[in-house]
Design a protein around this motif. Structure first.
Motif, PDB file in Angstrom:
ATOM      1  N   ARG A  45     -16.573  73.216 -45.076  1.00 12.60           N
ATOM      2  CA  ARG A  45     -15.723  72.597 -44.067  1.00 12.60           C
ATOM      3  C   ARG A  45     -16.564  71.613 -43.258  1.00 12.60           C
ATOM      4  O   ARG A  45     -17.794  71.732 -43.189  1.00 12.60           O
ATOM      5  N   THR A 155      -5.230  79.403 -41.634  1.00 14.88           N
ATOM      6  CA  THR A 155      -4.663  78.148 -41.156  1.00 14.88           C
ATOM      7  C   THR A 155      -4.654  78.210 -39.632  1.00 14.88           C
ATOM      8  O   THR A 155      -4.922  79.257 -39.035  1.00 14.88           O
ATOM      9  N   SER A 203      -2.531  82.297 -50.066  1.00 11.00           N
ATOM     10  CA  SER A 203      -2.975  81.064 -49.435  1.00 11.00           C
ATOM     11  C   SER A 203      -1.952  80.723 -48.362  1.00 11.00           C
ATOM     12  O   SER A 203      -0.766  81.052 -48.500  1.00 11.00           O
ATOM     13  N   ALA A 205      -0.719  77.772 -45.141  1.00  6.92           N
ATOM     14  CA  ALA A 205      -0.815  76.460 -44.496  1.00  6.92           C
ATOM     15  C   ALA A 205       0.249  76.379 -43.416  1.00  6.92           C
ATOM     16  O   ALA A 205       1.252  77.097 -43.455  1.00  6.92           O
ATOM     17  N   TYR A 257      -3.342  77.971 -54.454  1.00 12.50           N
ATOM     18  CA  TYR A 257      -3.734  77.375 -53.178  1.00 12.50           C
ATOM     19  C   TYR A 257      -2.602  76.473 -52.703  1.00 12.50           C
ATOM     20  O   TYR A 257      -2.055  75.690 -53.494  1.00 12.50           O
ATOM     21  N   ARG A 259      -1.051  73.625 -49.815  1.00  8.96           N
ATOM     22  CA  ARG A 259      -1.293  72.617 -48.781  1.00  8.96           C
ATOM     23  C   ARG A 259       0.054  71.966 -48.451  1.00  8.96           C
ATOM     24  O   ARG A 259       1.044  72.138 -49.165  1.00  8.96           O
ATOM     25  N   PRO A 266       5.524  71.339 -49.043  1.00 15.23           N
ATOM     26  CA  PRO A 266       4.460  72.138 -49.665  1.00 15.23           C
ATOM     27  C   PRO A 266       4.135  71.678 -51.084  1.00 15.23           C
ATOM     28  O   PRO A 266       5.021  71.277 -51.842  1.00 15.23           O
ATOM     29  N   GLU A 311      -9.404  75.488 -55.058  1.00 14.46           N
ATOM     30  CA  GLU A 311      -9.003  74.949 -53.756  1.00 14.46           C
ATOM     31  C   GLU A 311      -8.375  73.575 -53.936  1.00 14.46           C
ATOM     32  O   GLU A 311      -8.676  72.852 -54.902  1.00 14.46           O
ATOM     33  N   GLN A 313      -7.129  70.087 -51.438  1.00 16.76           N
ATOM     34  CA  GLN A 313      -7.030  69.406 -50.153  1.00 16.76           C
ATOM     35  C   GLN A 313      -6.314  68.071 -50.364  1.00 16.76           C
ATOM     36  O   GLN A 313      -6.215  67.582 -51.493  1.00 16.76           O
ATOM     37  N   ILE A 314      -5.832  67.496 -49.285  1.00 12.91           N
ATOM     38  CA  ILE A 314      -5.162  66.200 -49.343  1.00 12.91           C
ATOM     39  C   ILE A 314      -6.180  65.121 -48.999  1.00 12.91           C
ATOM     40  O   ILE A 314      -6.819  65.165 -47.943  1.00 12.91           O
ATOM     41  N   ALA A 321      -3.134  64.802 -53.463  1.00 10.28           N
ATOM     42  CA  ALA A 321      -3.855  66.062 -53.559  1.00 10.28           C
ATOM     43  C   ALA A 321      -5.063  65.939 -54.485  1.00 10.28           C
ATOM     44  O   ALA A 321      -5.034  65.213 -55.483  1.00 10.28           O
ATOM     45  N   SER A 366     -14.781  75.025 -53.499  1.00  2.63           N
ATOM     46  CA  SER A 366     -14.137  74.578 -52.269  1.00  2.63           C
ATOM     47  C   SER A 366     -14.479  73.116 -52.075  1.00  2.63           C
ATOM     48  O   SER A 366     -15.506  72.646 -52.583  1.00  2.63           O
TER      49      SER A 366
END
Length: 443
Positions: A45, A155, A203, A205, A257, A259, A266, A311, A313-314, A321, A366
């Motif tokens: 992160r 989240t 998961s 969000a 996962y 997001r 979603p 994992e 992420q956007i 994605a 990740s």
């Protein structure tokens, strides 16, 4: 003819712009950052500060501690190791860990310790040993046969406090712990679903409307499910809406996962173990009701090549994605992959192999995006060798093409990608023999 020419030029311009936004990542470096004995359940992160330097957390399995590696420069060649929680060979601390940067800008962790769900809140952005790290037990089961806190996910709720999704093996249920403050010194645990053995590998969000959404595995039916909470703290179990997202094969959805896409709906990545596929489900409604879910196969990763703990992420630069996951290549080697979706629904994608290693290389991946120059993309994962039984925490540092409004130059695909391969992910996957699988037994 002139109208057709104009239309052709317009389509060509759209195509060039589209390609420009999804060029393959350039690999800056891939190296082990800690080991041996480290690297399970890695999470990377980026704290919300000007430096945009990543924090990589993971389990020290050989010792039973939760660690956090602070990168002191952008490519993480200079780093500092910090211990978040646990004493060597004391209790089992740090399994199934999740990390998130809280609304206060400080790292927050959820993890398993000795049959219980535990959380930690750091006193500074990199969990330095001089900072105040506050820990709390959230949910506890005192039994050698049953436990809670498995497969945690995090989240931030609309009010800025953490929400923790987790599996309770005693009740065989999906639960959410909603914290009352940033440190989670007090919380409320709500059972989201307990119909049959359910709730594994969750998961979570926060939806664009502030209502939390979850994806999870229903083990009794071996299907992928979706839940949307009826309040922003996920405390009212009677207002939870549940849908089955995919039941198309005999075992689908174990590793998943979720997001929220740039369209506000979603999007879920997951593994179809029966067919050996990496898939994506994109919803066109907040409840993911039947008829509003589009499912796509992105990559053929092979039967028993589970894509464990992936994992998604956007990408902040194009709103699409990006996925990272483990792929079993053959009986002696495996790889870590990064896949970039080419449209909002992820009906097609560009698959990229970052690295290949021993059987077990690339698990527990990740990823995180830096929004400051040099715009690095970080992918953490475990480098595991079943021959030496050594685990190492690894980090890949990537660069990407970023928008430049002052420059109209188009960036073409590399020459080794044919026109048919540009938008067909399966052609880019590493060939493998699905009958030649190495068995890696890691708890």
């Amino acid at each position: 003819p002139q109208d057709m020419l104009r239309l052709s030029l317009l389509l060509l311009c759209c195509f060039c712009t589209y390609v420009w936004s999804v060029s393959p990542f350039n690999i800056v470096s891939i190296e082990d950052i800690d080991g041996p004995g480290d690297g399970m359940y890695t999470q990377v992160r980026i704290p919300n500060n000007e430096t945009q330097l990543p924090l990589v957390s993971y389990l020290d399995a050989g010792c039973g501690r939760l660690k956090a590696m602070q990168c002191n420069n952008a490519d993480c060649t200079n780093r500092t190791l910090n211990i978040v929680d646990g004493k060597c060979n004391d209790v089992d601390t740090g399994r199934f860990e999740s990390q998130i940067i809280g609304a206060d800008g400080l790292p927050f962790f959820a993890y398993y310790e000795n049959f219980a769900l535990k959380v930690a809140h750091c006193g500074d952005m990199y969990c330095s040993q001089s900072s105040m790290i506050v820990t709390h037990i959230i949910d506890n089961v005192t039994s050698d046969l049953d436990s809670t806190g498995h497969y945690t996910a995090l989240t931030i709720a609309q009010d800025g406090t953490p929400l923790i999704a987790f599996y309770n093996s005693k009740t065989k249920s999906l639960n959410v712990a909603s914290c009352d403050n940033y440190q989670c010194s007090s919380s409320v645990v709500t059972t989201i679903d307990n119909r049959g053995e359910t709730g594994g590998y969750p998961s979570i969000a926060t939806g664009s409307d502030g209502y939390p959404v979850l994806s999870f595995y229903q083990e009794e039916r071996a299907v992928l499910q979706f839940a949307r909470c009826g309040d922003q703290k996920c405390r009212d179990k009677f207002r939870v809406h549940i849908e089955t997202l995919d039941s198309s094969s005999s075992d689908v959805g174990r590793y998943n996962y979720i997001r929220i896409g740039s369209d506000g709906y979603p999007i879920i990545m997951y593994v179809d173990e029966s067919n050996g596929w990496m898939k994506v489900a994109h919803c066109s409604s907040v409840n993911c009701r039947i008829g509003t879910v589009k499912r796509s196969v992105l990559d053929e990763i092979g039967i028993s090549a589970y894509g464990e703990f992936p994992e998604m992420q956007i990408n902040p630069f194009n709103g699409l994605a990006v996925l990272s996951y483990f792929n079993q290549t053959n009986s002696t080697s495996s790889s870590v992959k990064v896949t970039q979706c080419l449209d909002i629904s992820c009906t097609d994608a560009l698959v990229q192999v970052l690295g290949v290693g021993n059987c077990g290389y690339g698990r527990d991946s990740s990823l995180a995006f830096s929004t400051e120059s040099p715009y690095y993309v970080y992918v953490s994962f475990m480098n595991y060798s079943p021959i030496t039984y050594l685990r190492k925490a690894s980090l890949a540092v990537l660069t990407q093409q970023t928008p430049n409004t002052e420059q109209d130059e188009q960036i073409p695909f590399p020459s080794y990608l044919s026109s048919s391969q540009r938008f067909t992910s399966r052609h880019l996957a590493i060939p493998r023999d699905i009958d030649d699988i190495c068995v890696v037994d890691i708890p």
